[in-house]
Design a protein around this motif. Sequence first.
Motif, PDB file in Angstrom:
ATOM      1  N   GLY A 101      51.283  76.860 148.451  1.00  0.00           N
ATOM      2  CA  GLY A 101      52.620  76.869 149.011  1.00  0.00           C
ATOM      3  C   GLY A 101      53.473  78.065 148.645  1.00  0.00           C
TER       4      GLY A 101
ATOM      5  N   THR B 240      55.946  85.351 161.731  1.00  0.00           N
ATOM      6  CA  THR B 240      54.702  84.692 162.120  1.00  0.00           C
ATOM      7  C   THR B 240      53.685  85.774 162.470  1.00  0.00           C
ATOM      8  OG1 THR B 240      55.242  84.629 164.476  1.00  0.00           O
ATOM      9  CG2 THR B 240      56.034  82.788 163.107  1.00  0.00           C
TER      10      THR B 240
ATOM     11  N   SER C  62      56.067  76.679 151.404  1.00  0.00           N
ATOM     12  CA  SER C  62      55.698  75.265 151.502  1.00  0.00           C
ATOM     13  C   SER C  62      56.057  74.653 152.849  1.00  0.00           C
ATOM     14  CB  SER C  62      56.361  74.470 150.367  1.00  0.00           C
ATOM     15  OG  SER C  62      57.785  74.608 150.422  1.00  0.00           O
ATOM     16  N   SER C  63      57.084  75.192 153.501  1.00  0.00           N
ATOM     17  CA  SER C  63      57.498  74.636 154.799  1.00  0.00           C
ATOM     18  C   SER C  63      56.827  75.345 155.978  1.00  0.00           C
ATOM     19  CB  SER C  63      59.021  74.734 154.949  1.00  0.00           C
ATOM     20  OG  SER C  63      59.442  76.082 154.894  1.00  0.00           O
ATOM     21  N   TYR C  64      55.999  76.340 155.692  1.00  0.00           N
ATOM     22  CA  TYR C  64      55.332  77.072 156.778  1.00  0.00           C
ATOM     23  C   TYR C  64      54.196  76.223 157.347  1.00  0.00           C
ATOM     24  CZ  TYR C  64      52.622  80.659 159.202  1.00  0.00           C
ATOM     25  OH  TYR C  64      51.933  81.378 160.143  1.00  0.00           O
ATOM     26  N   LYS C  65      54.271  75.931 158.636  1.00  0.00           N
ATOM     27  CA  LYS C  65      53.279  75.071 159.286  1.00  0.00           C
ATOM     28  C   LYS C  65      52.466  75.822 160.337  1.00  0.00           C
ATOM     29  CE  LYS C  65      54.946  71.658 156.918  1.00  0.00           C
ATOM     30  NZ  LYS C  65      54.212  71.159 155.719  1.00  0.00           N
ATOM     31  N   GLY C  66      52.692  77.096 160.447  1.00  0.00           N
ATOM     32  CA  GLY C  66      51.999  77.878 161.472  1.00  0.00           C
ATOM     33  C   GLY C  66      50.538  78.101 161.127  1.00  0.00           C
ATOM     34  N   THR C  67      49.805  78.588 162.115  1.00  0.00           N
ATOM     35  CA  THR C  67      48.403  78.943 161.911  1.00  0.00           C
ATOM     36  C   THR C  67      48.304  80.447 161.716  1.00  0.00           C
ATOM     37  OG1 THR C  67      48.066  79.160 164.306  1.00  0.00           O
ATOM     38  CG2 THR C  67      47.572  77.018 163.300  1.00  0.00           C
TER      39      THR C  67
END
Length: 217
Positions: A109, A130, A156-161
Amino acid sequence: MITATTSSTASAAATTATTATTATDTATQDRFMKLLVAQLKNQDPMNPMDNAQMTSQMAQINTVTGIQQVNDTLKSMATQFSSMQVMQGTSMVGHNVLVESNSLSVNAGVANGAIDLSGNADAVKLDILTPGGQLIESVNLGPLTAGRQAFSWDASSYKGTGSPTFKVTATLAGQTVATTSLAQDSVVSVGSNTSGAMSIQLQGRSAVAYDSIKAIL
């Protein structure tokens, strides 16, 4: 196991190279002697080859053979040096390193990196993007002095690929200060590429050349 395998491979390679060198040298000398004998047999009896000319040809073949031996010796030394470098490089495994890149590696994270500033800056801004270039977050780092400055981003809040990237903007009295982006990653293994040069496999990106490592942390 790594040391034993590498040493065995280097020894086998050196033995093969020595055998090949001996065979090549012998074949070269045999060809020269056959040509010299044929030349002597077919020379003009009224104008035979003098001793100086024969000595010159003998010196030429010795020179060529000597150069081949030097080249083969250098190749063998290069192979052994590469093997030794890889063995020594195993001490880097598990360590964090800095490489010149704006692509961040997220670990637990957190993404770490650094900035090389060419001079003092009274304002430094860090944009996290991104992989496609869309802004995720902007962080004002404030004034920073010239040299290498480390930073850490809470991912920790990054949800991208894909790996996020970063862009640095540094200024002093409104004038742009040149920067170099550095990313932090972990060494998982070391090896050598097809040309024999040492390569470093990193956890979050492709392997890089050893001379691409800017710092070991």
